[in-house]
Write an enzyme that holds these catalytic residues in place. Structure first.
Site, PDB file in Angstrom:
ATOM      1  N   HIS A 363       5.118   0.496   7.074  1.00  0.00           N
ATOM      2  CA  HIS A 363       3.813  -0.158   7.570  1.00  0.00           C
ATOM      3  C   HIS A 363       4.087  -0.298   8.737  1.00  0.00           C
ATOM      4  O   HIS A 363       2.746  -0.221   9.847  1.00  0.00           O
ATOM      5  CB  HIS A 363       3.196  -0.689   6.725  1.00  0.00           C
ATOM      6  CG  HIS A 363       2.564  -0.437   5.107  1.00  0.00           C
ATOM      7  ND1 HIS A 363       4.138  -0.207   4.509  1.00  0.00           N
ATOM      8  CD2 HIS A 363       1.772   0.567   5.382  1.00  0.00           C
ATOM      9  CE1 HIS A 363       2.780   0.444   3.708  1.00  0.00           C
ATOM     10  NE2 HIS A 363       1.616   0.737   4.014  1.00  0.00           N
ATOM     11  N   ARG A 470      -6.942  -0.866   6.158  1.00  0.00           N
ATOM     12  CA  ARG A 470      -6.127  -0.826   5.153  1.00  0.00           C
ATOM     13  C   ARG A 470      -6.443  -2.976   5.470  1.00  0.00           C
ATOM     14  O   ARG A 470      -6.035  -3.344   6.116  1.00  0.00           O
ATOM     15  CB  ARG A 470      -4.853  -0.910   6.003  1.00  0.00           C
ATOM     16  CG  ARG A 470      -4.150   0.900   5.768  1.00  0.00           C
ATOM     17  CD  ARG A 470      -3.206   0.618   5.989  1.00  0.00           C
ATOM     18  NE  ARG A 470      -2.456   1.978   5.082  1.00  0.00           N
ATOM     19  CZ  ARG A 470      -2.341   2.738   6.284  1.00  0.00           C
ATOM     20  NH1 ARG A 470      -2.788   2.992   7.564  1.00  0.00           N
ATOM     21  NH2 ARG A 470      -1.426   4.148   5.576  1.00  0.00           N
ATOM     22  N   ARG A 506      -9.970  -0.925   1.471  1.00  0.00           N
ATOM     23  CA  ARG A 506      -9.585  -0.907   0.399  1.00  0.00           C
ATOM     24  C   ARG A 506      -9.243  -2.259  -0.358  1.00  0.00           C
ATOM     25  O   ARG A 506      -8.554  -3.586   0.772  1.00  0.00           O
ATOM     26  CB  ARG A 506      -8.242   0.042   0.507  1.00  0.00           C
ATOM     27  CG  ARG A 506      -7.336   0.155  -0.436  1.00  0.00           C
ATOM     28  CD  ARG A 506      -5.646   0.764  -0.365  1.00  0.00           C
ATOM     29  NE  ARG A 506      -4.782   0.115   0.988  1.00  0.00           N
ATOM     30  CZ  ARG A 506      -4.026   0.474   1.034  1.00  0.00           C
ATOM     31  NH1 ARG A 506      -4.126   2.068   1.555  1.00  0.00           N
ATOM     32  NH2 ARG A 506      -3.230   0.377   2.180  1.00  0.00           N
ATOM     33  N   GLU A 605      -2.254   8.006  -5.166  1.00  0.00           N
ATOM     34  CA  GLU A 605      -0.848   8.238  -4.920  1.00  0.00           C
ATOM     35  C   GLU A 605       0.241   7.293  -6.066  1.00  0.00           C
ATOM     36  O   GLU A 605       1.580   7.615  -5.647  1.00  0.00           O
ATOM     37  CB  GLU A 605      -0.714   6.695  -3.699  1.00  0.00           C
ATOM     38  CG  GLU A 605      -1.940   5.806  -4.003  1.00  0.00           C
ATOM     39  CD  GLU A 605      -1.554   4.493  -3.042  1.00  0.00           C
ATOM     40  OE1 GLU A 605      -1.203   4.524  -1.853  1.00  0.00           O
ATOM     41  OE2 GLU A 605      -2.294   3.258  -3.393  1.00  0.00           O
ATOM     42  N   ASN A 628       1.388   9.079   1.195  1.00  0.00           N
ATOM     43  CA  ASN A 628       3.088   8.686   1.891  1.00  0.00           C
ATOM     44  C   ASN A 628       3.354   7.705   0.752  1.00  0.00           C
ATOM     45  O   ASN A 628       4.843   7.798  -0.137  1.00  0.00           O
ATOM     46  CB  ASN A 628       2.183   7.344   2.964  1.00  0.00           C
ATOM     47  CG  ASN A 628       0.965   7.503   3.973  1.00  0.00           C
ATOM     48  OD1 ASN A 628       1.740   8.439   4.163  1.00  0.00           O
ATOM     49  ND2 ASN A 628       0.997   6.722   4.099  1.00  0.00           N
ATOM     50  N   ASP A 629       2.258   7.416  -0.230  1.00  0.00           N
ATOM     51  CA  ASP A 629       3.217   6.745  -1.760  1.00  0.00           C
ATOM     52  C   ASP A 629       3.370   7.421  -2.501  1.00  0.00           C
ATOM     53  O   ASP A 629       4.260   7.553  -3.093  1.00  0.00           O
ATOM     54  CB  ASP A 629       2.127   5.382  -1.882  1.00  0.00           C
ATOM     55  CG  ASP A 629       2.728   4.377  -1.599  1.00  0.00           C
ATOM     56  OD1 ASP A 629       3.479   3.635  -1.413  1.00  0.00           O
ATOM     57  OD2 ASP A 629       1.356   3.644  -1.046  1.00  0.00           O
ATOM     58  N   ARG A 639       9.958   5.204   0.519  1.00  0.00           N
ATOM     59  CA  ARG A 639       9.258   5.466   2.257  1.00  0.00           C
ATOM     60  C   ARG A 639       9.987   3.853   3.416  1.00  0.00           C
ATOM     61  O   ARG A 639       9.701   4.667   4.230  1.00  0.00           O
ATOM     62  CB  ARG A 639       7.774   5.212   2.498  1.00  0.00           C
ATOM     63  CG  ARG A 639       7.611   4.236   1.650  1.00  0.00           C
ATOM     64  CD  ARG A 639       5.922   3.430   1.355  1.00  0.00           C
ATOM     65  NE  ARG A 639       5.348   3.079   3.153  1.00  0.00           N
ATOM     66  CZ  ARG A 639       3.814   3.699   2.502  1.00  0.00           C
ATOM     67  NH1 ARG A 639       2.784   4.025   1.492  1.00  0.00           N
ATOM     68  NH2 ARG A 639       3.001   3.143   3.662  1.00  0.00           N
ATOM     69  N   CYS A 676      -5.982  10.618   3.022  1.00  0.00           N
ATOM     70  CA  CYS A 676      -5.980   9.353   3.642  1.00  0.00           C
ATOM     71  C   CYS A 676      -4.683   8.882   4.547  1.00  0.00           C
ATOM     72  O   CYS A 676      -3.696   7.925   4.824  1.00  0.00           O
ATOM     73  CB  CYS A 676      -6.855   7.864   3.631  1.00  0.00           C
ATOM     74  SG  CYS A 676      -6.537   7.195   1.863  1.00  0.00           S
TER      75      CYS A 676
HETATM   76  C1  PEP Z   1      -0.924   6.304   0.957  1.00  0.00           C
HETATM   77  O1  PEP Z   1       0.241   5.386   0.249  1.00  0.00           O
HETATM   78  O2  PEP Z   1      -0.505   7.312   1.219  1.00  0.00           O
HETATM   79  C2  PEP Z   1      -1.882   4.960   1.986  1.00  0.00           C
HETATM   80  C3  PEP Z   1      -2.285   5.700   2.765  1.00  0.00           C
HETATM   81  O3  PEP Z   1      -1.117   4.270   2.041  1.00  0.00           O
HETATM   82  P1  PEP Z   1      -0.344   2.975   2.269  1.00  0.00           P
HETATM   83  O4  PEP Z   1       0.246   3.929   3.148  1.00  0.00           O
HETATM   84  O5  PEP Z   1      -1.226   1.513   3.352  1.00  0.00           O
HETATM   85  O6  PEP Z   1       0.569   2.436   1.647  1.00  0.00           O
HETATM   86 MG    MG Z   2      -0.564   3.329  -0.469  1.00  0.00          MG
END
Ligand code: PEP
Ligand code: MG
Length: 756
Positions: A363, A470, A506, A605, A628-629, A639, A676
């Site tokens: 993050h 976020r 979110r 995700e 991402n997740d 990650r 996203c």
């Molecule tokens: C994701 O997981 O792709 C996402 C947008 O959420 P975050 O990166 O905040 O976990």
């Molecule tokens: Mg996520």
């Protein structure tokens, strides 16, 4: 065996000078393995040889001068094979190399193990014996284990020394860079500014000083301050603890008053070390002596010595920090860059970020991208304490960091910066246009936000709303949960950033690498643990307050959408909908009015949700893909872990297949879907997602114009032809190469590497 190994590795970390550390290791290994000789060679890639750095058993004058070519001798063989080599009679081996300077005629048995760090051979450690015969299994195991542990310690020490050498203009060495993972694109040139939340002896990297008098004063003041603190502490403790327990403070006082400790530290300062390093050397050597004592009482005193040393060290370092002025072009360097660090530093000074921990989708990296600050993550060898104030270059594209760069490297990067600025001005020319492809297909581009500072940036950018807000970031930079009213004010600002356009807020997604300082969660596997909706469903009081604040902020605005993170099951959605309904009902009652119901969406995700799209589409209004997740969970790659950063890849054929499947299912169930995750803001990601059928992308504000430019110069047919080409590729690298080739042909390569 474990204790011996630990003692040997500690020695490398403890000894400030690498040569001395290696000499000590050679001596300790020889003793503990009861052999006749132990030698350590370090690899020099430029000259393609292994240089003898330390030996207990070979001729002393060979140390530092005998070099064995990579393709020569038994040492070269160990490096080439990257595995241990165990030979009963070395001189009859075809690779035996006669090196008269080392005087090894008497030795027959040879065992060598490669010292490897991050897949790279850093050197070779060998043991030799007079008597011919193979070393036994346990000896091989010992040497291999030790070599594996030495790798990281040697890499750190080498990085430290390379930086020191570059600082000395007389040596005229070319700049060497340290390698991490690109966290946020861009190039930054500035001064390193180190932030360390908590100093410990292991984090102190030895540093020399020319100002001995100043360091002595610094040490004495820190001792005095520690004595005062102990006095206050012991006063408090005697009221609550039995006198024999609080007597420990007398012991501490005694230690501090003990001239011998002070004298030893001052001796080290006189030999050229700064106060923190001198204290580290003394405390660690006392501890190491005590640890070897038979007497258990004395052994236990080690904890006291460390504790007292830690307190003095804290005061030395705190004093240094308080005096520090912020450089105008500040490159934040930290063990772990956090959201609160970013929030505290003035935006106009912060030009770059470098972090030991974390990876390209941590993050902190996502925040850096949102702020448009070039970042390199996961630079594991970073000698933190040795860097403050040094001139630094961050290459956020390739993940390289240069400390004390030479004039040639600096000139190169300055010219890249100029080219980047030209790229920025170029994309500005389409700022007011609507997003569409080269063949006129309309697209929706919205923004990911979270930092309060974002709103200033966001306001000036034409976008189709906020695809991901976020909300956890405002929670992370506070010292307790924000009240409903505080949240309400924040959410009002977010909804006002784009009136009449959808703003997807979110619900709290803490856990994983987003801890709340006031709500600690300790878990072995935080990314598989109590994260996102799992935590807030267990704490409905937190979720209800947040949803109430959102619904209230939406009154008179009507552009709120609520997005649920980390959903795994239908039951979680049912429960979330029930709580949102409850908050809505209660508010309507309290305010005696009908309040609008927002649209509700689910983040896709967790891989399980993509197989439940049919069911979930009947319960909610839209989906947003969290790539991402999704990537982390599909590939089973953390990650946030730099060690496996090379395995974390959106362009893995399995991830691409899943993304393709999602859009197909969403079309089938006629439910809107956007994406996203960070992939939506990357040139290659955009290309592939567009070809799959995605039309709604949400990304950080810094990427939006670039994305708009790329899409405007790309037709759906071109994107589809790429997707067809890669459909049977087996590796992410092949996919990436094909996409880069297409971007090159379209004249868009400036968006994927430094420069235009
Ligand atoms: C994701 O997981 O792709 C996402 C947008 O959420 P975050 O990166 O905040 O976990
Ligand atoms: Mg996520």
């Amino acid at each position: 065996m474990l204790t011996i190994l630990k003692r040997i590795v500690d020695e490398v970390n403890r000894q400030p000078v690498l040569e001395k550390a290696l000499a000590k290791v050679a001596q300790m290994v020889k003793e503990s393995m009861q052999t006749e000789c132990c030698s350590i060679y370090l690899s020099d890639d430029e000259n393609r040889h292994h240089l003898l750095m330390a030996s207990d058993g070979l001729a002393l004058n060979a140390i530092g001068s005998v070099a064995i070519r990579f393709d020569e001798g038994l040492v070269g063989l160990v490096g080439e094979k990257e595995e241990p080599v165990n030979i009963a009679n070395a001189r009859s081996h075809p690779r035996f190399l006669v090196t008269p300077q080392v005087h090894e005629d008497a030795y027959n048995a040879f065992l060598g193990a490669p010292i490897i760090h991050q897949r790279k051979v850093l050197g070779v450690i060998s043991v030799q014996q007079f008597k011919a015969g193979l070393f036994d299994e346990s000896e091989v195991a010992f040497l291999v284990t030790l070599a594996a542990q030495l790798g990281a310690a040697i890499a750190q020490a080498e990085a430290r020394e390379a930086i020191d050498r570059a600082e000395n203009p007389a040596l005229k060495t070319r700049s060497k860079s340290l390698k991490g993972v690109g966290g946020a694109n861009g190039v930054a040139i500035g001064s390193a500014f180190i932030i360390q939340p908590q100093v410990s002896f292991t984090s102190i990297v030895p540093k020399r000083t020319h100002n001995i008098a100043r360091e002595i004063i610094r040490f004495k003041q820190a001792v005095k301050k520690t004595q005062q603190e102990l006095k206050v502490l012991s006063g408090k403790m005697t009221q609550i603890l039995p006198s024999d327990t609080s007597a420990i403070f007398d012991v501490y006082h005694h230690m501090l008053n003990d001239d011998s400790l002070g004298e030893k530290v001052q001796e080290q300062i006189h030999s050229g070390w700064n106060a923190a390093t001198a204290l580290k050397i003394v405390i660690e050597s006392i501890c190491s002596e005590f640890e070897q004592m038979e007497d258990s009482y004395i052994r236990e005193r080690v904890t006291d010595i460390r504790d007292i040393g830690q307190r003095v060290l804290g005061n030395i370092v705190a004093k240094e920090l308080a005096r520090r002025a912020l450089p105008d072009e500040l490159i934040l360097v930290a063990e772990e860059v956090t959201a609160s660090m970013l929030a505290e530093l003035p935006r106009e000074k912060l030009v770059g970020i470098c972090s030991i921990k974390g990876s390209n989708n941590s993050h902190a990296a996502i925040l850096a991208r949102a702020l448009g600050i070039p970042a390199v993550m996961g630079v594991e060898e970073l000698p933190l304490n040795n860097l403050d104030g040094r001139k630094t270059i961050i290459d956020g594209y390739s993940g390289h960091v240069f400390f004390n760069p030479d004039a040639v490297v600096t000139r190169e990067y300055r010219s890249l910066q100029v080219q980047e600025q030209a790229l920025d001005s170029m994309v500005q020319t389409i700022a007011s246009e609507d997003a569409c492809t080269a063949d006129g297909v309309p697209l929706s581009l919205s923004i990911n936000t979270g930092l309060a500072a974002d709103f200033e940036v966001v306001r000036g950018i034409k976008a189709d709303g906020i695809g991901l807000y976020r909300t956890e970031i405002p929670f992370m930079v506070r010292s307790c949960f924000p009240s409903e009213q505080e949240q309400f004010l924040l959410y009002e600002r977010a909804l006002d950033a784009y009136p009449n356009k959808p703003i997807s807020m979110r619900t709290l997604d803490v856990g994983g690498d987003k801890p709340l300082p006031y709500f600690p969660i300790t878990e072995d596997n935080p990314f598989l643990g109590w994260r996102g909706i799992r935590m807030t469903l267990d704490h409905p009081e937190i979720l209800l307050v947040q949803v109430r604040a959102m619904l209230r902020a939406n009154i008179g605005r009507g552009n709120l959408q609520i997005l649920l993170p980390m959903i795994t099951s239908v039951a979680e959605v049912e429960e979330s909908l029930r709580l949102i309904e409850q908050a809505h009902y209660e508010l309507c009652e309290e305010m005696e009015m009908q309040i609008e119901r927002p649209k509700i969406g689910v983040m896709l995700e967790v891989p399980a949700t993509i197989y439940q799209i049919g069911l979930l589409s009947k319960m909610v209004d839209f989906f947003s893909v969290g790539s991402n997740d999704l990537t982390q969970y599909l590939l089973a790659v953390d990650r946030n872990n730099p060690r496996v950063a090379n395995l974390y890849d959106y362009y893995h054929p399995g991830v691409l297949e899943a993304l393709h499947y999602i859009i197909h299912r969403c079309h089938k169930h006629s439910i809107p879907v956007s994406i996203c995750g960070e992939m939506a803001g990357e040139p290659i990601g955009l290309l592939l997602l567009l070809a799959m059928g995605y039309r709604h992308f949400s990304m950080n504000a810094q990427n939006l114009l670039k994305a708009k430019w790329i899409l405007k110069h790309l037709s759906i047919t071109q994107a589809e032809s790429l997707l067809a080409q890669i459909s049977d590729m087996s590796s992410p690298q092949q996919v990436r190469n094909s996409a880069i080739k297409m971007l090159d042909e379209l004249g868009l390569s400036g968006f994927i590497r430094a420069g235009k």
